[in-house]
Design an enzyme around this catalytic site. Structure first.
Site, PDB file in Angstrom:
ATOM      1  N   HIS A  17       0.845  -1.313  -0.101  1.00 14.07           N
ATOM      2  CA  HIS A  17       0.066   0.045  -0.123  1.00 14.07           C
ATOM      3  C   HIS A  17       0.924   1.205  -0.059  1.00 14.07           C
ATOM      4  O   HIS A  17       1.638   1.384   1.114  1.00 14.07           O
ATOM      5  CB  HIS A  17      -0.801   0.189   0.980  1.00 14.07           C
ATOM      6  CG  HIS A  17      -1.821   1.036   1.249  1.00 14.07           C
ATOM      7  ND1 HIS A  17      -3.119   0.887   0.550  1.00 14.07           N
ATOM      8  CD2 HIS A  17      -2.041   2.346   1.426  1.00 14.07           C
ATOM      9  CE1 HIS A  17      -3.908   2.085   0.437  1.00 14.07           C
ATOM     10  NE2 HIS A  17      -3.039   3.149   1.043  1.00 14.07           N
ATOM     11  N   ALA A  18       0.524   2.110  -1.051  1.00 12.66           N
ATOM     12  CA  ALA A  18       1.506   3.145  -1.348  1.00 12.66           C
ATOM     13  C   ALA A  18       1.662   4.034   0.003  1.00 12.66           C
ATOM     14  O   ALA A  18       0.720   4.336   0.902  1.00 12.66           O
ATOM     15  CB  ALA A  18       1.104   4.222  -2.283  1.00 12.66           C
ATOM     16  N   HIS A  63       0.133  11.951  -5.560  1.00 11.48           N
ATOM     17  CA  HIS A  63      -0.440  12.034  -3.996  1.00 11.48           C
ATOM     18  C   HIS A  63       0.888  11.747  -3.257  1.00 11.48           C
ATOM     19  O   HIS A  63       0.890  12.625  -2.027  1.00 11.48           O
ATOM     20  CB  HIS A  63      -1.450  10.902  -3.756  1.00 11.48           C
ATOM     21  CG  HIS A  63      -1.840  10.737  -2.479  1.00 11.48           C
ATOM     22  ND1 HIS A  63      -3.184  11.101  -2.039  1.00 11.48           N
ATOM     23  CD2 HIS A  63      -1.556  10.038  -1.352  1.00 11.48           C
ATOM     24  CE1 HIS A  63      -3.303  10.855  -0.881  1.00 11.48           C
ATOM     25  NE2 HIS A  63      -2.322  10.239  -0.309  1.00 11.48           N
ATOM     26  N   HIS A 107       2.883  14.340   0.150  1.00 12.30           N
ATOM     27  CA  HIS A 107       3.395  14.119   1.343  1.00 12.30           C
ATOM     28  C   HIS A 107       4.753  14.537   1.538  1.00 12.30           C
ATOM     29  O   HIS A 107       5.019  15.116   2.435  1.00 12.30           O
ATOM     30  CB  HIS A 107       3.168  12.788   1.766  1.00 12.30           C
ATOM     31  CG  HIS A 107       1.782  12.024   2.020  1.00 12.30           C
ATOM     32  ND1 HIS A 107       0.943  12.848   2.732  1.00 12.30           N
ATOM     33  CD2 HIS A 107       1.254  11.182   1.359  1.00 12.30           C
ATOM     34  CE1 HIS A 107      -0.364  12.025   2.698  1.00 12.30           C
ATOM     35  NE2 HIS A 107      -0.313  11.182   1.913  1.00 12.30           N
ATOM     36  N   HIS A 127      -6.727   0.353   5.517  1.00 13.78           N
ATOM     37  CA  HIS A 127      -6.645   1.191   6.842  1.00 13.78           C
ATOM     38  C   HIS A 127      -6.873   0.563   8.007  1.00 13.78           C
ATOM     39  O   HIS A 127      -6.868   1.080   9.012  1.00 13.78           O
ATOM     40  CB  HIS A 127      -7.264   2.831   6.374  1.00 13.78           C
ATOM     41  CG  HIS A 127      -6.585   3.306   5.184  1.00 13.78           C
ATOM     42  ND1 HIS A 127      -6.640   2.632   3.986  1.00 13.78           N
ATOM     43  CD2 HIS A 127      -5.601   4.376   4.894  1.00 13.78           C
ATOM     44  CE1 HIS A 127      -6.054   3.420   3.032  1.00 13.78           C
ATOM     45  NE2 HIS A 127      -5.290   4.270   3.455  1.00 13.78           N
ATOM     46  N   TYR A 171      -9.127  11.389   4.369  1.00 19.98           N
ATOM     47  CA  TYR A 171      -9.492  11.143   2.923  1.00 19.98           C
ATOM     48  C   TYR A 171     -10.568  11.890   2.469  1.00 19.98           C
ATOM     49  O   TYR A 171     -10.839  12.492   1.315  1.00 19.98           O
ATOM     50  CB  TYR A 171      -9.374   9.781   2.355  1.00 19.98           C
ATOM     51  CG  TYR A 171      -8.095   9.095   2.813  1.00 19.98           C
ATOM     52  CD1 TYR A 171      -6.819   9.185   2.178  1.00 19.98           C
ATOM     53  CD2 TYR A 171      -8.101   8.185   3.675  1.00 19.98           C
ATOM     54  CE1 TYR A 171      -5.842   8.810   2.563  1.00 19.98           C
ATOM     55  CE2 TYR A 171      -6.827   7.692   4.048  1.00 19.98           C
ATOM     56  CZ  TYR A 171      -5.772   7.996   3.516  1.00 19.98           C
ATOM     57  OH  TYR A 171      -4.355   7.399   3.987  1.00 19.98           O
TER      58      TYR A 171
END
Ligand code: X8Z
Ligand code: ZN
Length: 618
Positions: free
Chosen positions: A359-360, A389, A393, A517, A527
């Site tokens: 998961h990125a 995305h 960050h 998550h 989100y």
């Protein structure tokens, strides 16, 4: 994943602070005693003491954060029993330290301190995502559960009826591209086989974190999560409802149109026109964004005529070139290029020989310049957006690194999720032509197609972004009990998204656990917020850049004024209430969905027209 993006600095703390100022012990006092002790103690404490405390803690955080982050990095890049155990140990230490810091910070509750000190103390009190009870056996148990849940998800796979072992990446591709009802169903069901064993662990984790949250003065963990937004926790919940109320009419029309097109494609026996849409037909394992079924629902005569996935392949984009491309957008705005170490230390592709958490995620290992991403990149247009995305960050992390450690965070967690997405909204046909990925810019008659693709990704996501934590809040409040975990999950999926499980779920099913998550312990409201905020940020940046195109055609590529304005907000970190940071860029102190509604206004008119005479609703 505890140290990804904005959470690393607190959860990676690994030392007990031994300041003699504060008399916080590990034994649970009864609340009267505790209050009395706090009051007696508070009387002796001053603002100067608060500063000594804050400086000490900051030092511990800085010194010891890195080792926790490294343990977590190694574990997520190389999942074994040993790395899981080392990561759990590091996590236990940092969580225990975080709990102690929070308790110690609370001893200054009645002390007169400066507003900056108060903000830093409050941050210390609220930052833990999964707080442990003040009992080392329980905190060890909690850390072990976290690592186990993470491993179960990270190692998850499905073996088909003909014996082929598929990773989540493999299944994600099939979900995106297959139009075979039964094949999609097999993938959908297959992936959900990973989660029933998580259920007892998840239930126990909920008990432990609630006990942790109680110890810190919150009624449950949901209340603690909701208190992180510079407003009363109850107001935050209302704020989410208000924003959802603004977007819902647009979502309902999108849903209605998509359901009718799916009915044409698969038959109305498979997609009944008065019921929620079967969750496996929307191009995504969780039906959370629907861009991959664009070709099923694309408007006649308005198709923009290119497919980014194809164009990436035609132009020989590999994984690194995709990341370089995204970096170029940020540097075009005036941000410095990523450091050499980013390219050496990041994980860009799925290793063939070991389990990793695919998961990125974006990392900042030292709050200086050791930025990395970890992602099993697939060469698709969708992943090109995810790369933007993630880099959002990283550029945020670097922008706020000069802030005191307490403020090295986004203004609220939605901001962190919104920045890269804001940039990706500028990946328009005009921009793609400029960087040579497409040859011609589709004319205005194709705008409905462009907007449709974007709405499938962004508008479709919004109710999903809301419901994940609606579910968790109710789990933590005790309203949803383990026996009801799955039925309550599907009730929310139907209520908000109008999406239903395609087959009856087994009594043991634990479908929330099949979403990263949930076992990963990452709050999800962020989100939802990000999907509202990014349109406001985009609108503001376009205005600053002097854009005269319709907002959905605006790209801020190369615009240094926009870059500067963005950076002004980013470098504030969390030093001010988020409303102030919001104001710096947008002029508003309140989130508002009008930017997203304005963006999609032409599509909304088109959808209403197409939906005339249709039976909408679910
Ligand atoms: O988890 C993510 C990012 C990492 S923070 C890839 N996202 C959510 C998801 O995949 O469910 C981005 C959009 C929503
Ligand atoms: Zn993110």
């Amino acid at each position: 994943m505890k140290n990804i993006i904005n959470t690393f600095k607190f959860t990676a703390i690994a030392l007990v602070v031994t300041t003699s100022l504060v008399g916080c012990t590990q034994d649970k006092k009864n609340s009267d005693e505790a209050t009395q002790a706090k009051q007696t103690l508070s009387k002796k404490l001053t603002s100067k003491d608060a500063q000594i405390f804050l400086d000490d803690v900051a030092q511990e955080i800085i010194t010891l954060g890195v080792s926790g982050a490294r343990a977590e990095w190694i574990y997520s890049n190389f999942i074994t029993e040993d790395t899981a155990s080392l990561a759990a140990e590091a996590n236990q230490k940092s969580t225990e330290a975080g709990v102690r810091f929070a308790m110690q910070a609370a001893t200054f509750d009645n002390v007169e301190v400066t507003s900056t000190q108060r903000r830093q103390l409050n941050i210390l009190k609220q930052s833990l995502v999964l707080p442990a009870p003040q009992n080392s056996i329980k905190s060890a148990e909690l850390a072990k559960i976290g690592a186990e849940l993470g491993s179960m998800y990270g190692k998850g796979s499905y073996t088909t009826k003909d014996g082929k072992k598929l990773s989540l990446g493999d299944m994600t591709s099939t979900m995106a591209t297959s139009r075979d009802y039964d094949e999609l169903l097999e993938m959908w069901q297959g992936w959900r086989e990973i989660s029933p064993p998580m259920k007892p662990l998840y239930a126990r984790q909920a008990e432990l974190v609630n006990e942790g949250a109680n110890g810190l003065g919150y009624k449950d963990l949901g209340a603690m999560w909701r208190s992180n937004y510079d407003m009363p926790a109850d107001d935050f919940a209302k704020e989410l409802d208000r924003l959802w109320g603004q977007v819902k009419p647009l979502y309902d029309d999108l849903h209605c149109y998509v359901r009718s097109e799916l009915g044409k494609k698969y038959g109305t026996d498979k997609v009944p026109q008065d019921k929620p849409i079967p969750a496996h037909l929307l191009g995504n394992m969780w039906a959370q964004s629907w861009g991959n079924i664009y070709n099923i629902v694309s408007p006649e005569n308005a198709d923009p005529g290119y497919d980014l996935t194809k164009q990436l392949s035609v132009h020989n984009y590999n994984e690194i070139k995709m990341v370089k491309g995204a970096e170029k957008f940020f540097t075009s705005l005036g941000f410095d290029a990523l450091p050499e170490t980013f390219w050496k230390r990041s994980l860009f592709t799925k290793p063939a020989d070991r389990d990793v958490i695919c998961h990125a995620s974006a990392w900042d290992l030292d709050a200086k310049d050791d930025l990395r991403i970890k992602m099993c990149i697939q060469k698709t247009g969708e992943e090109f957006s995810v790369i933007h995305h993630e880099l959002g960050h990283n550029f945020y992390q670097r922008a706020y690194k000069e802030q005191p450690v307490y403020f090295q965070n986004s203004a609220n967690d939605g901001f962190h999720e919104a920045i890269g997405d804001t940039i990706a909204l500028s990946v328009t046909p005009k921009y793609l032509k400029e960087i040579g990925l497409i040859d011609t810019i589709p004319d205005e008659s194709k705008d409905i197609g462009l907007l449709m693709k974007m709405a499938l990704d962004k508008v479709a996501f919004i109710p999903f972004g809301l419901l994940v934590d609606q579910w968790r809040w109710k789990v933590y409040s005790g309203e949803i009990t383990p026996e009801n975990y799955n039925t309550a999950w599907w009730e929310l999926r139907e209520k908000y998204q109008g999406v239903a499980a395609p087959i009856d779920r087994n009594i043991n099913a634990f479908d929330p656990g099949a979403k990263y998550h949930v076992p990963g312990g990452v709050p999800y409201s962020r989100y939802f917020l990000a999907h509202i905020q990014q349109f406001e940020f985009h609108r503001a940046l376009c205005e600053i850049s002097g854009n005269t195109d319709p907002i959905h055609r605006c790209s801020i590529y190369n615009n240094k004024d926009a870059g500067k304005a963005l950076n002004t907000m980013l470098e504030m970190g969390s030093s001010q209430p988020w409303q102030q940071a919001y104001k710096v860029l947008t002029g508003n102190e309140q989130m508002d969905a009008t930017a997203i509604l304005d963006y999609f206004a032409p599509l909304h008119i088109w959808l209403k027209d197409k939906n005339q005479g249709k039976q909408c609703g679910f």
